[in-house]
Motif scaffolding. Structure first.
Motif, mmCIF file in Angstrom:
data_model
loop_
_atom_site.group_PDB
_atom_site.id
_atom_site.type_symbol
_atom_site.label_atom_id
_atom_site.label_comp_id
_atom_site.label_asym_id
_atom_site.label_seq_id
_atom_site.Cartn_x
_atom_site.Cartn_y
_atom_site.Cartn_z
ATOM 1 N N PRO A 19 0.817 -1.214 0.000
ATOM 2 C CA PRO A 19 0.000 0.000 0.000
ATOM 3 C C PRO A 19 0.852 1.265 0.000
ATOM 4 N N LEU A 20 1.990 1.246 0.718
ATOM 5 C CA LEU A 20 2.851 2.413 0.746
ATOM 6 C C LEU A 20 3.365 2.730 -0.644
ATOM 7 N N SER A 21 3.803 1.696 -1.392
ATOM 8 C CA SER A 21 4.351 1.943 -2.716
ATOM 9 C C SER A 21 3.276 2.438 -3.667
ATOM 10 N N ARG A 22 2.084 1.856 -3.566
ATOM 11 C CA ARG A 22 1.018 2.306 -4.471
ATOM 12 C C ARG A 22 0.643 3.754 -4.183
ATOM 13 N N ALA A 23 0.698 4.123 -2.910
ATOM 14 C CA ALA A 23 0.318 5.492 -2.543
ATOM 15 C C ALA A 23 1.341 6.506 -3.032
ATOM 16 N N HIS A 24 2.582 6.045 -3.240
ATOM 17 C CA HIS A 24 3.633 6.987 -3.604
ATOM 18 C C HIS A 24 4.135 6.805 -5.028
ATOM 19 N N THR A 25 3.454 5.995 -5.828
ATOM 20 C CA THR A 25 3.896 5.804 -7.197
ATOM 21 C C THR A 25 3.842 7.131 -7.951
ATOM 22 N N SER A 26 4.887 7.422 -8.711
ATOM 23 C CA SER A 26 4.928 8.663 -9.476
ATOM 24 C C SER A 26 5.661 8.418 -10.773
ATOM 25 N N ALA A 27 5.542 9.350 -11.700
ATOM 26 C CA ALA A 27 6.180 9.218 -13.002
ATOM 27 C C ALA A 27 7.703 9.303 -12.859
ATOM 28 N N TYR A 28 8.388 8.645 -13.785
ATOM 29 C CA TYR A 28 9.851 8.689 -13.801
ATOM 30 C C TYR A 28 10.334 10.032 -14.337
ATOM 31 N N SER A 29 11.463 10.476 -13.810
ATOM 32 C CA SER A 29 12.171 11.632 -14.364
ATOM 33 C C SER A 29 13.664 11.368 -14.242
ATOM 34 N N ILE A 30 14.444 12.009 -15.099
ATOM 35 C CA ILE A 30 15.881 11.721 -15.173
ATOM 36 C C ILE A 30 16.574 12.108 -13.874
ATOM 37 N N LYS A 31 17.332 11.174 -13.342
ATOM 38 C CA LYS A 31 18.124 11.418 -12.140
ATOM 39 C C LYS A 31 19.521 11.904 -12.501
ATOM 40 N N GLU A 32 20.132 11.288 -13.507
ATOM 41 C CA GLU A 32 21.497 11.656 -13.884
ATOM 42 C C GLU A 32 21.701 11.335 -15.357
ATOM 43 N N SER A 33 22.481 12.182 -16.044
ATOM 44 C CA SER A 33 22.703 11.949 -17.469
ATOM 45 C C SER A 33 24.038 12.520 -17.897
ATOM 46 N N LEU A 34 24.564 11.952 -18.974
ATOM 47 C CA LEU A 34 25.769 12.450 -19.633
ATOM 48 C C LEU A 34 25.415 12.777 -21.078
ATOM 49 N N PRO A 35 25.964 13.856 -21.644
ATOM 50 C CA PRO A 35 25.670 14.168 -23.040
ATOM 51 C C PRO A 35 26.333 13.201 -24.009
ATOM 52 N N LEU A 157 33.089 -1.667 -20.746
ATOM 53 C CA LEU A 157 32.204 -1.478 -19.608
ATOM 54 C C LEU A 157 30.760 -1.542 -20.085
ATOM 55 N N VAL A 158 29.892 -2.036 -19.215
ATOM 56 C CA VAL A 158 28.450 -1.976 -19.453
ATOM 57 C C VAL A 158 27.921 -0.759 -18.704
ATOM 58 N N ARG A 159 27.479 0.238 -19.440
ATOM 59 C CA ARG A 159 27.054 1.497 -18.844
ATOM 60 C C ARG A 159 25.881 2.093 -19.625
ATOM 61 N N THR A 160 25.316 3.150 -19.057
ATOM 62 C CA THR A 160 24.269 3.917 -19.722
ATOM 63 C C THR A 160 24.617 5.397 -19.611
ATOM 64 N N LEU A 161 24.087 6.203 -20.502
ATOM 65 C CA LEU A 161 24.353 7.638 -20.449
ATOM 66 C C LEU A 161 23.328 8.395 -19.617
ATOM 67 N N GLN A 162 22.267 7.712 -19.201
ATOM 68 C CA GLN A 162 21.324 8.358 -18.293
ATOM 69 C C GLN A 162 20.452 7.309 -17.635
ATOM 70 N N TYR A 163 19.942 7.641 -16.468
ATOM 71 C CA TYR A 163 18.949 6.772 -15.829
ATOM 72 C C TYR A 163 17.944 7.650 -15.098
ATOM 73 N N SER A 164 16.795 7.073 -14.848
ATOM 74 C CA SER A 164 15.692 7.805 -14.227
ATOM 75 C C SER A 164 15.200 7.072 -12.993
ATOM 76 N N LEU A 165 14.501 7.821 -12.150
ATOM 77 C CA LEU A 165 13.848 7.276 -10.967
ATOM 78 C C LEU A 165 12.447 7.867 -10.876
ATOM 79 N N PRO A 166 11.527 7.184 -10.200
ATOM 80 C CA PRO A 166 10.245 7.834 -9.921
ATOM 81 C C PRO A 166 10.487 9.154 -9.199
ATOM 82 N N ALA A 167 9.741 10.164 -9.546
ATOM 83 C CA ALA A 167 9.991 11.514 -9.035
ATOM 84 C C ALA A 167 10.011 11.562 -7.514
ATOM 85 N N HIS A 168 9.175 10.751 -6.868
ATOM 86 C CA HIS A 168 9.099 10.810 -5.408
ATOM 87 C C HIS A 168 10.327 10.214 -4.729
ATOM 88 N N LEU A 169 11.195 9.511 -5.506
ATOM 89 C CA LEU A 169 12.395 8.920 -4.923
ATOM 90 C C LEU A 169 13.633 9.804 -5.047
#
Length: 602
Positions: A19-35, A157-169
């Motif tokens: 229930p806590l997770s459902r109450a706080h679910t939010s859209a993803y937004s970028i946490k960190e990125s590299l050009p 290396l296995v890497r990504t240039l950006q990742y996102s998290l739910p906005a509330h996190l």
């Protein structure tokens, strides 16, 4: 950590949602990125979906400011708490995340079918670690992983240039890695001569002129005024040596080194011990002997004998082989090493720690650099002196104004603008470690041209070095115009100190060779600090712990000021060594007898 059970991975995304997770679910937004990937890295291929990643999630530490204040208090002479280092439980209490952060991150993971039983947590609960396939990591972080190749070395290396998290996190999670970190953790050394080196007898009195050509433990003890001081082997003082990248420290080579250059150590059966971290190994096959590892253990021990030395061999590092379905992950070994060290009891920790590895600061995302740096602060608060090599490229790539580059210049920013820039080194740029630059020759001792030094673009200038660094820039105002835009004059400046770093006699594969680099100066300086800690401990006083506040107030009076030389790089002459602190040699090189009188005046 085993890969998550297949059943758990096949659960519907919300099958385990609370229930806590459902109450706080939010859209993803970028946490960190590299050009773009950092210079020298190129895209190779998509990451295999089933390639395992050992993912580490760093939760916010709302009380870190209190820990930092405690670090200043226990490390600054004149403070009522000077020398009263914190215990393990004290530090863990100050970095523990808020309960809401723990609950929200757990709920997010459960939403993705990841059972809490699959998680590993640090003692302070500020790190959550789990191993999962790339495909699930991509869903968890709303990203796509790729394989990247480092062109100069051929590493992958296995890497990504950006990742996102739910906005509330975003307010509850500082960093998730491996994701955007491209640091290679390179050793700061080079072999100068592969042919055997002729040695003088160890019983021959040290001759200063000979130390201009080949460095031995006897040279270092003479240059740095150790005299006849003999430390205790049983006081509880220990010196730690960090090793990575399957750099193996060979005991036979070290024994031969001692037989020729420190016979009293060989006669006593003196030898480093080994602790293996994250499936690390330390092969004793002669052909596997590591030049970096042998340099580190032979000179840390050669200076500090008979103080116990521990070699920490950490596994879990690159390279990743993209053409094979390999179970080897590509996590940064710093994280594994620090987790291991911080979990130790206070009695188990070494009092001094040397690391001869690092990379360009900009290859480490800011958020991850801050977290790693903060963990060094935890070690400092617990009374550990943490030393890092300052690097071997001067202010960048080691190329002076008249040099020719073998390829494209690396002195460029990786912010997508490719602006010319000096390249700070990390972790040397962390304000909670002591960065060790390089010197050579003696009478007079001078800065070695490759000595890494400069100014961080991540970390502001700490208060403890405000007067020294401000004074250097005020006395050398031409740098502010000549190098405008190439460095951050308000950043944490380094190195803090220096030591000999050229023509070190090392036994490698049964032969003596000459090696160089701030990889040599760092264990040398750490050996001297271990002797100082011995003086303190056997006098009933606490070890020095984090050095820099002491160093910038009273400690520098026990150092030899280096005023000759510069550290070229990025097609410039770099900075000059000068009277007082400078970004080539710091405060200079240690004089053990003077330092001993400062710390134990009676």
């Amino acid at each position: 950590m085993l890969l998550l059970p297949l059943l758990a991975l096949l659960l519907p995304p919300r099958a385990l949602a609370s229930p806590l997770s459902r109450a706080h679910t939010s859209a993803y937004s970028i946490k960190e990125s590299l050009p773009a990937p950092p210079p020298g890295w190129a895209h190779h291929s998509p990451a295999p979906p089933d390639h395992p990643l050992r993912l580490r999630i760093g939760l916010t530490q709302p009380r870190f400011g209190e820990l930092e204040q405690a670090l200043w208090d226990v490390s600054t002479p004149g403070s009522d708490r000077y020398g009263l280092h914190l215990g393990k439980e004290d530090v863990e209490e100050l970095i523990r995340p808020h309960e809401d952060s723990l609950a929200l991150v757990d709920a997010w993971l459960e939403e993705h079918g990841i059972p809490l039983s699959a998680l590993s947590r640090s003692p302070a609960q500020d790190w959550v670690t789990l191993t999962l396939p790339v495909s699930l990591a991509e869903a968890l972080l709303d990203t796509t992983y790729h394989v990247y190749r480092h062109t100069p070395s051929g590493d992958y290396l296995v890497r990504t240039l950006q990742y996102s998290l739910p906005a509330h996190l975003h307010a509850h999670v500082d960093v998730v890695q491996p994701s955007t970190t491209f640091a290679r953790l390179a050793p700061k050394r080079s072999t100068l001569h592969g042919a055997p080196v002729a040695l003088a007898s160890a019983s021959t009195p040290a001759i200063p002129a000979s130390c201009n050509h080949t460095i031995t433990p006897a040279c270092l003890k003479e240059i740095y005024n150790v005299g006849a001081y003999v430390p205790s082997a049983t006081s509880g003082n220990k010196l730690g040596i960090a090793g990575y990248l399957e750099e193996w420290a060979n005991m036979n080579d070290t024994n031969w080194f001692y037989q020729d250059l420190l016979p009293q150590a060989a006669a006593a059966g003196y030898m480093f011990s080994v602790e293996l971290i994250n499936n690390g190994t330390n092969s004793q096959n002669e052909s596997d002997a590591g030049g970096e590892a042998n340099l580190d253990v032979q000179y840390a021990g050669g200076v500090s004998f008979p103080i116990p030395n521990i070699y920490y061999s950490t596994g879990g590092s690159p390279p990743f082989t993209p053409d094979l379905n390999t179970p080897t992950d590509s996590n940064e070994p710093y994280a594994e090493f620090l987790a291991y060290m911080l979990a130790k009891t206070d009695k188990e920790l070494p009092r001094s720690l040397t690391t001869s590895y690092g990379d360009d600061e900009q290859t480490v995302p800011y958020s991850y650099a801050v977290r790693v740096c903060n963990e060094f602060a935890q070690l400092g608060a617990r009374g550990v002196s943490v030393m890092f090599s300052s690097g071997d490229g001067g202010v960048g790539d080691g190329l002076g104004p008249n040099d020719q580059a073998d390829g494209p210049t690396t002195c460029l920013t990786n912010d997508g603008k490719n602006t010319s820039s000096f390249l700070a080194g990390f972790p040397a740029s962390c304000p909670y470690v002591t960065a060790v630059g390089g010197t050579y020759h003696e009478s007079p001792e001078r800065a070695v041209p490759f000595s890494g030094g400069g100014f961080s673009k991540y970390f502001p200038r700490p208060l403890y070095q405000a007067a020294a660094v401000g004074g250097y820039l005020a006395a050398n105002p031409a740098y502010l115009s000549l190098y405008e835009g190439l460095f951050n004059p308000f950043g944490r400046a380094y190195p803090d100190v220096s030591a000999q770093s050229n023509n070190f006699t090392v036994n490698l594969g049964g032969q003596f060779v000459l090696e160089a680099g701030t990889s040599a100066s760092c264990p040398t300086f750490t050996g001297i600090i271990s002797l100082v800690n011995d003086k303190l401990i056997t006098s009933g006083r606490p070890a020095l712990g984090f050095l820099n506040p002491w160093l910038y107030t009273v400690g520098h009076y026990g150092f030899n000021d280096i005023t000759i030389g510069n550290n070229p790089g990025c097609f410039t002459d770099g900075f000059n060594a000068t009277v007082g602190w400078d970004p080539v040699t710091g405060w200079g090189t240690p004089d053990f007898a003077k330092i001993a009188k400062i710390v134990v005046p009676y």
